[in-house]
Scaffold this motif. Structure first.
Motif, mmCIF file in Angstrom:
data_model
loop_
_atom_site.group_PDB
_atom_site.id
_atom_site.type_symbol
_atom_site.label_atom_id
_atom_site.label_comp_id
_atom_site.label_asym_id
_atom_site.label_seq_id
_atom_site.Cartn_x
_atom_site.Cartn_y
_atom_site.Cartn_z
ATOM 1 N N ASN A 1 -17.688 -33.142 -23.547
ATOM 2 C CA ASN A 1 -18.977 -32.461 -23.868
ATOM 3 C C ASN A 1 -19.430 -31.829 -25.395
ATOM 4 O O ASN A 1 -20.226 -31.128 -25.786
ATOM 5 C CB ASN A 1 -19.290 -31.126 -23.001
ATOM 6 N N HIS A 2 -18.234 -32.080 -25.959
ATOM 7 C CA HIS A 2 -17.894 -31.498 -27.396
ATOM 8 C C HIS A 2 -18.082 -32.604 -28.311
ATOM 9 O O HIS A 2 -17.525 -33.743 -28.050
ATOM 10 C CB HIS A 2 -17.060 -30.441 -27.725
ATOM 11 N N SER A 3 -18.855 -32.584 -29.434
ATOM 12 C CA SER A 3 -18.835 -33.471 -30.506
ATOM 13 C C SER A 3 -17.390 -33.852 -31.142
ATOM 14 O O SER A 3 -16.780 -33.009 -31.171
ATOM 15 C CB SER A 3 -19.877 -33.356 -31.651
ATOM 16 N N GLN A 4 -17.222 -35.241 -31.633
ATOM 17 C CA GLN A 4 -15.753 -35.226 -32.422
ATOM 18 C C GLN A 4 -16.127 -34.498 -33.676
ATOM 19 O O GLN A 4 -14.644 -34.135 -33.725
ATOM 20 C CB GLN A 4 -16.077 -36.903 -32.824
ATOM 21 N N SER A 5 -16.974 -34.313 -34.087
ATOM 22 C CA SER A 5 -16.726 -33.406 -35.576
ATOM 23 C C SER A 5 -16.192 -32.160 -35.285
ATOM 24 O O SER A 5 -15.445 -31.817 -36.073
ATOM 25 C CB SER A 5 -18.143 -33.466 -36.290
ATOM 26 N N THR A 6 -16.741 -31.489 -34.027
ATOM 27 C CA THR A 6 -16.339 -30.128 -33.943
ATOM 28 C C THR A 6 -14.914 -30.240 -33.154
ATOM 29 O O THR A 6 -13.956 -29.249 -33.906
ATOM 30 C CB THR A 6 -17.114 -29.638 -32.815
ATOM 31 N N LEU A 7 -14.388 -31.234 -32.481
ATOM 32 C CA LEU A 7 -13.126 -31.233 -32.070
ATOM 33 C C LEU A 7 -12.208 -31.385 -33.272
ATOM 34 O O LEU A 7 -11.076 -30.897 -33.222
ATOM 35 C CB LEU A 7 -13.067 -32.391 -31.218
ATOM 36 N N LEU A 8 -12.323 -32.170 -34.234
ATOM 37 C CA LEU A 8 -11.585 -32.777 -35.234
ATOM 38 C C LEU A 8 -11.725 -31.503 -36.278
ATOM 39 O O LEU A 8 -10.608 -31.073 -36.658
ATOM 40 C CB LEU A 8 -12.274 -33.747 -36.035
ATOM 41 N N SER A 9 -12.764 -30.603 -36.456
ATOM 42 C CA SER A 9 -12.612 -29.412 -37.248
ATOM 43 C C SER A 9 -11.515 -28.195 -36.559
ATOM 44 O O SER A 9 -11.013 -28.015 -37.356
ATOM 45 C CB SER A 9 -14.017 -29.089 -37.406
ATOM 46 N N LEU B 1 -24.087 -17.181 -39.733
ATOM 47 C CA LEU B 1 -24.873 -18.041 -39.367
ATOM 48 C C LEU B 1 -23.514 -19.439 -39.095
ATOM 49 O O LEU B 1 -23.081 -19.837 -40.206
ATOM 50 C CB LEU B 1 -26.027 -18.584 -40.028
ATOM 51 N N HIS B 2 -23.706 -20.098 -37.856
ATOM 52 C CA HIS B 2 -22.640 -21.393 -37.685
ATOM 53 C C HIS B 2 -23.838 -22.446 -37.212
ATOM 54 O O HIS B 2 -24.511 -22.239 -36.335
ATOM 55 C CB HIS B 2 -21.778 -20.756 -36.861
ATOM 56 N N GLY B 3 -23.602 -23.639 -37.934
ATOM 57 C CA GLY B 3 -24.450 -24.559 -37.462
ATOM 58 C C GLY B 3 -23.536 -25.724 -36.605
ATOM 59 O O GLY B 3 -22.419 -26.014 -37.074
ATOM 60 N N LEU B 4 -24.066 -26.054 -35.583
ATOM 61 C CA LEU B 4 -23.600 -27.411 -35.013
ATOM 62 C C LEU B 4 -24.294 -28.629 -35.442
ATOM 63 O O LEU B 4 -25.421 -28.628 -35.328
ATOM 64 C CB LEU B 4 -23.630 -27.401 -33.629
ATOM 65 N N ARG B 5 -23.538 -29.423 -36.250
ATOM 66 C CA ARG B 5 -23.882 -30.413 -37.012
ATOM 67 C C ARG B 5 -25.068 -31.268 -36.303
ATOM 68 O O ARG B 5 -25.811 -31.731 -36.768
ATOM 69 C CB ARG B 5 -22.952 -31.387 -37.691
#
Length: 305
Positions: free
Chosen positions: A43-51, A278-282
């Protein structure tokens, strides 16, 4: 005024964050680790998991790097590499060694090339020469070592010249996207380059010439960070950047982090009022506001731009 919408599914609770962090504890920083994370947290993007993984692995590395940099460890790694490379020339032995001792492949490559140069040059190697060889392995006179360094570089998802280039590109992309979104909203602003021409040495990415209202709160500037926003990174950014903006009178801000943040961010620094974050989910540009403790009141908001 920005609107609040379609964000609940994109939030990352502290419980979910801790679960992801726990899963990363025994992973190595290779491309294969992302397959495990994607399968575990679809349910979470690859970019978020990698970060998230990258931040956690960097913390792990800081705790253990002194052990890997000990002279006896370096010599042991180097002699093992020479032996294994001779016995198994077609096997990525340097990458295997890095995974075995839990050291970033790119950092292992740096250790081995540095030791190799000491033999070649008869002393301490030049940092510039070392960096050039790591960025361009074909410059390494030993072709076998050059191939192993290349393998380490392309298989490391946390460190190395390839990762540095990717991070820089993502950061640039996020800043461009942020400027485009502000222009779409017809907001008047000055970006970092414009501010530097005016003589500012250290500035936010965006200063709004006309402040905006976000859920009833006035925002004057925006800082974009191409990383996940955990507690540790917020404390670091507050101390190294945001407080200097605040002390110079820039006041409330937006900290835009394209790879997400924890939902219950508890930035209750003991310094009175501090900037809002502020935090953005890409993906989808869903942006999550987290106000650190302002005069004793914790305020949290989300919005899209």
């Amino acid at each position: 005024m920005f609107s609040t919408r379609r964000l609940l599914k994109m939030k990352l609770s502290r419980a979910e964050y801790k679960e992801i962090v726990k899963c990363t504890e025994h992973l190595r920083p290779t491309r294969q680790c992302m397959t495990i994370l994607r399968q575990s947290f679809p349910n979470h993007s690859q970019s978020t998991l990698l970060s998230i993984f990258s931040l956690e692995y960097q913390k792990r590395t800081k705790r253990t790097m002194s052990r890997h940099q000990a002279p006896d460890s370096i010599e042991s790694y180097y002699q093992r590499y020479l032996s294994e490379a001779k016995a198994r020339p077609s096997v990525p032995v340097l990458l295997e060694l890095a995974n075995e001792v839990d050291l970033s492949p790119a950092l292992m490559a740096r250790v081995i090339v540095d030791r190799f140069l000491q033999d070649q040059e008869g002393g301490v190697s030049s940092k510039q020469v070392l960096n050039n060889m790591l960025r361009e392995p074909s410059l390494i006179p030993d072709q076998t070592l050059a191939n192993h360094v290349y393998q380490c570089t392309i298989n490391d998802c946390c460190y190395g010249p390839l990762v540095d280039c990717i991070k820089h590109a993502i950061g640039q992309e996020a800043e461009v996207l942020l400027r485009d979104k502000l222009k779409e909203r017809n907001l008047s602003f000055l970006d970092e380059n414009q501010l530097r021409t005016k003589g500012y040495d250290k500035t936010p990415d965006i200063i709004l010439e006309v402040p905006i209202a976000v859920e009833g709160h006035i925002v004057h500037w925006i800082e974009s960070k191409a990383s996940f926003g955990d507690d540790h990174s917020h404390r670091t950014y507050l101390n190294e950047q945001f407080w200097s903006y605040w002390n110079r009178g820039l006041r409330r801000a937006l900290d835009h982090e394209p790879h997400g943040c924890q939902e219950e961010m508890k930035e209750a620094e003991r310094r009175g009022s501090i900037p809002c974050l502020l935090h953005g989910l890409r993906h989808g540009m869903a942006l999550q506001l987290k106000y650190a403790q302002l005069n004793g009141n914790n305020l949290g908001f989300c919005f899209s731009i």
